[in-house]
Design an enzyme around this catalytic site. Structure first.
Site, short mmCIF file in Angstrom:
data_model
loop_
_atom_site.label_atom_id
_atom_site.label_comp_id
_atom_site.label_asym_id
_atom_site.label_seq_id
_atom_site.Cartn_x
_atom_site.Cartn_y
_atom_site.Cartn_z
N GLU A 65 1.74 0.64 -7.31
CA GLU A 65 2.45 -0.62 -7.46
C GLU A 65 3.63 -0.75 -6.50
O GLU A 65 3.88 -1.82 -5.96
CB GLU A 65 2.97 -0.70 -8.90
N ASP A 66 4.36 0.32 -6.31
CA ASP A 66 5.65 0.20 -5.62
C ASP A 66 5.76 0.92 -4.28
O ASP A 66 6.83 0.92 -3.67
CB ASP A 66 6.78 0.72 -6.54
#
Ligand code: ZN
Length: 180
Positions: A65-66
């Site tokens: 996700e990051d």
């Protein structure tokens, strides 16, 4: 040859530390890697989880996700099981935040038992952060909304790990008292 069960977990810690290098938590000060490490530690020390794939996936849970990490990279380095856990707990970043939050509640009950426990420990770690090291520019209402939303997700994860669930309830009640 017998493999050391710590090996995969340590590799995950080193891999995630490099991927999250330079990133900070919401307070703008704490290194990001402290969060996935705390999630894995909550699973092991409070949830008494011993499965190396769940613990490695917990450390990697925010890399898709990051960071620039790809699914293939995780699968090649840590195997399919770990990769699937990380995919399960990752939001679809092409969606709006409000939609992602709604889907987390809606889909929580569909997660595998391993992914449910990671998500539960993730919510515990996030609530503790919001309570202890106030994110920059978060109003009281925003904090209350976050912990209430986290609780709605957790309500749909129950029945997997009683120790983690009880710990969530403790942390939630403490946060409610501290924020109000
Ligand atoms: Zn997280």
């Amino acid at each position: 040859m017998k493999t050391n069960p710590m090996a995969k977990i340590l590799l995950a810690a080193s891999f995630a530390a490099k991927k999250h290098a330079g990133q900070k938590r919401k307070d703008g000060f704490e290194p990001y890697i402290n969060h996935p490490l705390e999630v894995a530690s909550i699973l092991a020390n409070i949830g008494e989880v011993t499965d190396e794939d769940i613990l490695a996936a917990a450390i990697l849970h925010d890399t898709l996700e990051d960071t620039e990490t790809t699914e293939e990279e995780i699968k090649e380095t840590f195997g399919e099981k770990v990769c699937n856990y990380v995919i399960e707990v990752s939001d679809d970043k092409t969606l709006k935040e409000s939609e992602r939050k709604r889907l987390q509640i809606e889909r929580a009950h569909l997660l595998s038992p391993g992914a449910k426990q990671i998500k539960l420990a993730d919510k515990i770690s996030n609530i503790k952060d919001i309570m202890n090291s106030s994110p920059k520019n978060w109003s009281k209402q925003k904090k209350i909304d976050y912990i209430e939303w986290a609780k709605s997700v957790v309500e749909r994860l129950r029945g997997t790990n009683e120790k983690l669930e009880n710990y969530f309830d403790e942390v939630f009640q403490l946060a409610q008292r501290k924020i109000k």
